[in-house]
Write an enzyme that holds these catalytic residues in place. Sequence first.
Site, PDB file in Angstrom:
ATOM      1  N   LEU A  23       6.407  -7.133   2.534  1.00 25.08           N
ATOM      2  CA  LEU A  23       5.247  -6.259   2.739  1.00 25.08           C
ATOM      3  C   LEU A  23       3.966  -7.056   3.001  1.00 25.08           C
ATOM      4  O   LEU A  23       2.950  -6.477   3.380  1.00 25.08           O
ATOM      5  CB  LEU A  23       5.022  -5.365   1.506  1.00 25.08           C
ATOM      6  CG  LEU A  23       6.230  -4.580   0.986  1.00 25.08           C
ATOM      7  CD1 LEU A  23       5.785  -3.632  -0.117  1.00 25.08           C
ATOM      8  CD2 LEU A  23       6.892  -3.801   2.113  1.00 25.08           C
ATOM      9  N   THR A  62       5.720  -1.179  11.851  1.00 22.10           N
ATOM     10  CA  THR A  62       4.582  -0.247  11.895  1.00 22.10           C
ATOM     11  C   THR A  62       4.559   0.612  13.149  1.00 22.10           C
ATOM     12  O   THR A  62       4.985   0.168  14.225  1.00 22.10           O
ATOM     13  CB  THR A  62       3.257  -1.055  11.815  1.00 22.10           C
ATOM     14  OG1 THR A  62       2.188  -0.198  12.210  1.00 22.10           O
ATOM     15  CG2 THR A  62       3.256  -2.262  12.736  1.00 22.10           C
ATOM     16  N   GLN A  65      -1.464  -2.194  -1.484  1.00 22.75           N
ATOM     17  CA  GLN A  65      -1.194  -0.785  -1.797  1.00 22.75           C
ATOM     18  C   GLN A  65       0.310  -0.511  -1.971  1.00 22.75           C
ATOM     19  O   GLN A  65       0.747  -0.011  -3.013  1.00 22.75           O
ATOM     20  CB  GLN A  65      -1.723   0.116  -0.671  1.00 22.75           C
ATOM     21  CG  GLN A  65      -1.250   1.568  -0.809  1.00 22.75           C
ATOM     22  CD  GLN A  65      -1.559   2.435   0.401  1.00 22.75           C
ATOM     23  OE1 GLN A  65      -2.461   3.250   0.341  1.00 22.75           O
ATOM     24  NE2 GLN A  65      -0.804   2.286   1.492  1.00 22.75           N
ATOM     25  N   ASP A  66       1.093  -0.856  -0.953  1.00 23.27           N
ATOM     26  CA  ASP A  66       2.521  -0.517  -0.996  1.00 23.27           C
ATOM     27  C   ASP A  66       3.254  -1.346  -2.037  1.00 23.27           C
ATOM     28  O   ASP A  66       4.158  -0.856  -2.717  1.00 23.27           O
ATOM     29  CB  ASP A  66       3.169  -0.765   0.375  1.00 23.27           C
ATOM     30  CG  ASP A  66       2.672   0.204   1.426  1.00 23.27           C
ATOM     31  OD1 ASP A  66       1.791   1.028   1.122  1.00 23.27           O
ATOM     32  OD2 ASP A  66       3.176   0.142   2.572  1.00 23.27           O
ATOM     33  N   GLU A  93       2.016   1.057  14.736  1.00 21.67           N
ATOM     34  CA  GLU A  93       1.125   0.373  15.681  1.00 21.67           C
ATOM     35  C   GLU A  93       1.918  -0.256  16.833  1.00 21.67           C
ATOM     36  O   GLU A  93       1.358  -0.545  17.889  1.00 21.67           O
ATOM     37  CB  GLU A  93       0.323  -0.717  14.964  1.00 21.67           C
ATOM     38  CG  GLU A  93      -0.856  -0.194  14.178  1.00 21.67           C
ATOM     39  CD  GLU A  93      -1.981   0.338  15.055  1.00 21.67           C
ATOM     40  OE1 GLU A  93      -2.457  -0.391  15.927  1.00 21.67           O
ATOM     41  OE2 GLU A  93      -2.378   1.497  14.867  1.00 21.67           O
TER      42      GLU A  93
HETATM   43  P1  NAP Z   1      -2.349  -4.143   2.118  1.00 16.99           P
HETATM   44  O1  NAP Z   1      -2.798  -3.200   1.052  1.00 16.99           O
HETATM   45  O2  NAP Z   1      -3.337  -4.738   3.039  1.00 16.99           O
HETATM   46  O3  NAP Z   1      -1.555  -5.321   1.376  1.00 16.99           O
HETATM   47  C1  NAP Z   1      -1.182  -6.485   2.062  1.00 16.99           C
HETATM   48  C2  NAP Z   1      -0.599  -7.461   1.066  1.00 16.99           C
HETATM   49  O4  NAP Z   1      -0.219  -8.657   1.775  1.00 16.99           O
HETATM   50  C3  NAP Z   1      -1.571  -7.909  -0.029  1.00 16.99           C
HETATM   51  O5  NAP Z   1      -0.854  -8.095  -1.220  1.00 16.99           O
HETATM   52  C4  NAP Z   1      -2.070  -9.249   0.499  1.00 16.99           C
HETATM   53  O6  NAP Z   1      -2.507 -10.114  -0.517  1.00 16.99           O
HETATM   54  C5  NAP Z   1      -0.777  -9.772   1.081  1.00 16.99           C
HETATM   55  N1  NAP Z   1      -0.973 -10.864   2.039  1.00 16.99           N
HETATM   56  C6  NAP Z   1      -1.788 -10.909   3.112  1.00 16.99           C
HETATM   57  N2  NAP Z   1      -1.645 -12.071   3.770  1.00 16.99           N
HETATM   58  C7  NAP Z   1      -0.743 -12.795   3.064  1.00 16.99           C
HETATM   59  C8  NAP Z   1      -0.197 -14.094   3.220  1.00 16.99           C
HETATM   60  N3  NAP Z   1      -0.536 -14.900   4.221  1.00 16.99           N
HETATM   61  N4  NAP Z   1       0.727 -14.515   2.313  1.00 16.99           N
HETATM   62  C9  NAP Z   1       1.092 -13.725   1.277  1.00 16.99           C
HETATM   63  N5  NAP Z   1       0.586 -12.491   1.070  1.00 16.99           N
HETATM   64  C10 NAP Z   1      -0.310 -12.037   1.963  1.00 16.99           C
HETATM   65  O7  NAP Z   1      -1.232  -3.472   3.037  1.00 16.99           O
HETATM   66  P2  NAP Z   1      -0.310  -2.177   2.725  1.00 16.99           P
HETATM   67  O8  NAP Z   1      -1.021  -0.981   3.227  1.00 16.99           O
HETATM   68  O9  NAP Z   1       0.190  -2.241   1.348  1.00 16.99           O
HETATM   69  O10 NAP Z   1       0.879  -2.442   3.747  1.00 16.99           O
HETATM   70  C11 NAP Z   1       2.047  -3.170   3.365  1.00 16.99           C
HETATM   71  C12 NAP Z   1       2.755  -3.653   4.611  1.00 16.99           C
HETATM   72  O11 NAP Z   1       3.124  -2.545   5.430  1.00 16.99           O
HETATM   73  C13 NAP Z   1       1.939  -4.554   5.507  1.00 16.99           C
HETATM   74  O12 NAP Z   1       2.815  -5.486   6.089  1.00 16.99           O
HETATM   75  C14 NAP Z   1       1.404  -3.625   6.587  1.00 16.99           C
HETATM   76  O13 NAP Z   1       1.144  -4.347   7.763  1.00 16.99           O
HETATM   77  C15 NAP Z   1       2.577  -2.670   6.733  1.00 16.99           C
HETATM   78  N6  NAP Z   1       2.268  -1.316   7.157  1.00 16.99           N
HETATM   79  C16 NAP Z   1       1.334  -0.577   6.485  1.00 16.99           C
HETATM   80  C17 NAP Z   1       1.114   0.738   6.859  1.00 16.99           C
HETATM   81  C18 NAP Z   1       0.107   1.591   6.134  1.00 16.99           C
HETATM   82  O14 NAP Z   1      -0.280   2.638   6.693  1.00 16.99           O
HETATM   83  N7  NAP Z   1      -0.296   1.243   4.937  1.00 16.99           N
HETATM   84  C19 NAP Z   1       1.857   1.309   7.907  1.00 16.99           C
HETATM   85  C20 NAP Z   1       2.820   0.520   8.544  1.00 16.99           C
HETATM   86  C21 NAP Z   1       3.032  -0.779   8.147  1.00 16.99           C
HETATM   87  P3  NAP Z   1      -4.045 -10.093  -1.036  1.00 16.99           P
HETATM   88  O15 NAP Z   1      -4.107  -8.984  -2.059  1.00 16.99           O
HETATM   89  O16 NAP Z   1      -4.177 -11.449  -1.619  1.00 16.99           O
HETATM   90  O17 NAP Z   1      -4.914  -9.849   0.137  1.00 16.99           O
HETATM   91  O1  G4F Z   2      -7.402   3.349   8.943  1.00 14.65           O
HETATM   92  P1  G4F Z   2      -7.277   2.465  10.106  1.00 14.65           P
HETATM   93  O2  G4F Z   2      -8.019   1.184  10.074  1.00 14.65           O
HETATM   94  O3  G4F Z   2      -5.732   2.259  10.320  1.00 14.65           O
HETATM   95  P2  G4F Z   2      -4.853   1.785  11.587  1.00 14.65           P
HETATM   96  O4  G4F Z   2      -5.642   0.989  12.544  1.00 14.65           O
HETATM   97  O5  G4F Z   2      -4.164   2.991  12.108  1.00 14.65           O
HETATM   98  O6  G4F Z   2      -3.821   0.793  10.885  1.00 14.65           O
HETATM   99  C1  G4F Z   2      -3.179   1.133   9.655  1.00 14.65           C
HETATM  100  O7  G4F Z   2      -1.997   1.852   9.929  1.00 14.65           O
HETATM  101  C2  G4F Z   2      -1.000   1.110  10.660  1.00 14.65           C
HETATM  102  C3  G4F Z   2       0.188   2.052  10.873  1.00 14.65           C
HETATM  103  O8  G4F Z   2      -0.007   2.774  12.054  1.00 14.65           O
HETATM  104  C4  G4F Z   2      -0.616  -0.108   9.854  1.00 14.65           C
HETATM  105  F1  G4F Z   2       0.338  -0.805  10.515  1.00 14.65           F
HETATM  106  C5  G4F Z   2      -1.830  -0.984   9.628  1.00 14.65           C
HETATM  107  O9  G4F Z   2      -1.455  -2.075   8.792  1.00 14.65           O
HETATM  108  C6  G4F Z   2      -2.895  -0.158   8.901  1.00 14.65           C
HETATM  109  O10 G4F Z   2      -2.427   0.152   7.619  1.00 14.65           O
HETATM  110  O11 G4F Z   2      -7.747   3.240  11.426  1.00 14.65           O
HETATM  111  C7  G4F Z   2      -7.216   4.492  11.782  1.00 14.65           C
HETATM  112  C8  G4F Z   2      -7.987   5.044  12.966  1.00 14.65           C
HETATM  113  C9  G4F Z   2      -8.160   4.048  14.119  1.00 14.65           C
HETATM  114  O12 G4F Z   2      -7.938   4.707  15.334  1.00 14.65           O
HETATM  115  C10 G4F Z   2      -9.621   3.633  14.039  1.00 14.65           C
HETATM  116  O13 G4F Z   2     -10.203   3.271  15.269  1.00 14.65           O
HETATM  117  O14 G4F Z   2      -9.301   5.364  12.523  1.00 14.65           O
HETATM  118  C11 G4F Z   2     -10.232   4.918  13.488  1.00 14.65           C
HETATM  119  N1  G4F Z   2     -11.521   4.711  12.838  1.00 14.65           N
HETATM  120  C12 G4F Z   2     -12.654   5.397  13.125  1.00 14.65           C
HETATM  121  N2  G4F Z   2     -13.676   4.927  12.405  1.00 14.65           N
HETATM  122  C13 G4F Z   2     -11.810   3.794  11.909  1.00 14.65           C
HETATM  123  C14 G4F Z   2     -13.177   3.932  11.620  1.00 14.65           C
HETATM  124  N3  G4F Z   2     -11.041   2.888  11.267  1.00 14.65           N
HETATM  125  C15 G4F Z   2     -11.633   2.100  10.328  1.00 14.65           C
HETATM  126  N4  G4F Z   2     -10.856   1.208   9.657  1.00 14.65           N
HETATM  127  N5  G4F Z   2     -12.974   2.202  10.043  1.00 14.65           N
HETATM  128  C16 G4F Z   2     -13.792   3.106  10.661  1.00 14.65           C
HETATM  129  O15 G4F Z   2     -14.994   3.165  10.410  1.00 14.65           O
END
Ligand code: NAP
Ligand code: G4F
Length: 383
Positions: A86, A133, A13-14, A135
């Site tokens: 990312l 994050t 996504q990012d 988290e």
């Molecule tokens: P995402 O949609 O799950 O994308 C993750 C990316 O990492 C994908 O391109 C995935 O490739 C790639 N990847 C996974 N494992 C890998 C590996 N071993 N080697 C190389 N590439 C790999 O995550 P996102 O939401 O864009 O988040 C981007 C980053 O920000 C992540 O590090 C996440 O932990 C962090 N983050 C996200 C949030 C959020 O709310 N979205 C908040 C805080 C931090 P594939 O497409 O092949 O799976």
């Molecule tokens: O959408 P979630 O799976 O996101 P979560 O666990 O907050 O993690 C995401 O945000 C983090 C930043 O704070 C990133 F670092 C991480 O990579 C990822 O992008 O769950 C959000 C909340 C949780 O409390 C979970 O228990 O939603 C609750 N939830 C309730 N029902 C659910 C569900 N989560 C998921 N995935 N699926 C459910 O059915």
Amino acid sequence: MGKTALITGITGQDGAYLAEYLIKKGYTVHGMKRRSSLFNTDRIDHLYQGPHEKERKLILHYGDLTDSMNITRIIQEVQPDEIYNLAAMSHVKVSFDTPEYTANADGIGTLRILESVRLLGLTEKTRVYQASTSELYGLVQEIPQKETTPFYPRSPYAVAKLYGYWITVNYREAYGMHASNGILFNHESPLRGETFVTRKITRAVSRIALSMQDKLFLGNLSAQRDWGHAKDYVRAMYLILQQDKPSDYVIATGITTTVRDFVKMSFAELGLEVAFSGEGVNEKGKIAGINEKLFIEKAGAEYLENAKMLVGKEVVAVDKAYFRPTEVELLIGDPTKSRTLLGWTPEYDLPALVKDMMRSDVKEVKKNALLQKEGYRILNYFE
Ligand code: NAP
Ligand code: G4F
């Protein structure tokens, strides 16, 4: 000459939003992509340029965060001005199933990037952004959470990201690298992976409204998250690397909402009111009413008769399979530092985010509804 950036996780996504943002700014963007049996480039297809095109702005490299030599080679070839790390196994619940892999990719993967930059003598040239994050705050020690709030990670994912956070700080202090952490709170979009809760909700609500699904099963409805739009958050990543001095920043909206309320907002987008009753695993959500005019405007008159029959029906239930062994109940960020030093403020609030996601999912579900009518099998994955 524009700058050169390397984005790991460009297919996520990012990565997709950031690549688009940087290309618009004149960057040449190199992306690391894992080999998979399908292309898996849907999110960046609109940016793709074939290998025979001239003056390409997007160049993809096969790579994996668990492969040190591959990372070093890519960085050596690309000589990036900026690296945005990312890539990660980013699903908290899945990290309980794959803890060792998560530690390797999300924790040691960060070290591999930093150490490659150092070994290649690029510490002066290359700036590094680490995707940290909210988290990390886990069992929160302070409300709201800011840069100085102590961490208390609650999942293998968060513990791996804790290593990534501190190794980034360490390389900055030990070797004077321009390496920074963005401590990003949850950010979502129409490109969000389908198994994260917001996208799971907006897809299911669209399908329920258009008679493609009966019920949405969720886990902890009372969890609270500080949700923003990914488009705003990639802008913050860029700003972090443009600062003279490296540092760590909380990126958040400062507003928190329950999963339950996100469900209500999503149904309300289509004029459907949901009322919840019961507690814990017995909590249920029923359709309590319909605003027909709004429904027609957002979903289409052709779906109204079926939608009217939803009134009184149970459309949301709890399945404890979605509970986590240790949960993060509440996240709410204090973005004062990023607002003051980066000048960052989000353009989207939560209603605008929900609107954007619902608009996109309704459009997709409508396409699928037509295909289904033509006899195609449309799968509803329940994850
Ligand atoms: P995402 O949609 O799950 O994308 C993750 C990316 O990492 C994908 O391109 C995935 O490739 C790639 N990847 C996974 N494992 C890998 C590996 N071993 N080697 C190389 N590439 C790999 O995550 P996102 O939401 O864009 O988040 C981007 C980053 O920000 C992540 O590090 C996440 O932990 C962090 N983050 C996200 C949030 C959020 O709310 N979205 C908040 C805080 C931090 P594939 O497409 O092949 O799976
Ligand atoms: O959408 P979630 O799976 O996101 P979560 O666990 O907050 O993690 C995401 O945000 C983090 C930043 O704070 C990133 F670092 C991480 O990579 C990822 O992008 O769950 C959000 C909340 C949780 O409390 C979970 O228990 O939603 C609750 N939830 C309730 N029902 C659910 C569900 N989560 C998921 N995935 N699926 C459910 O059915």
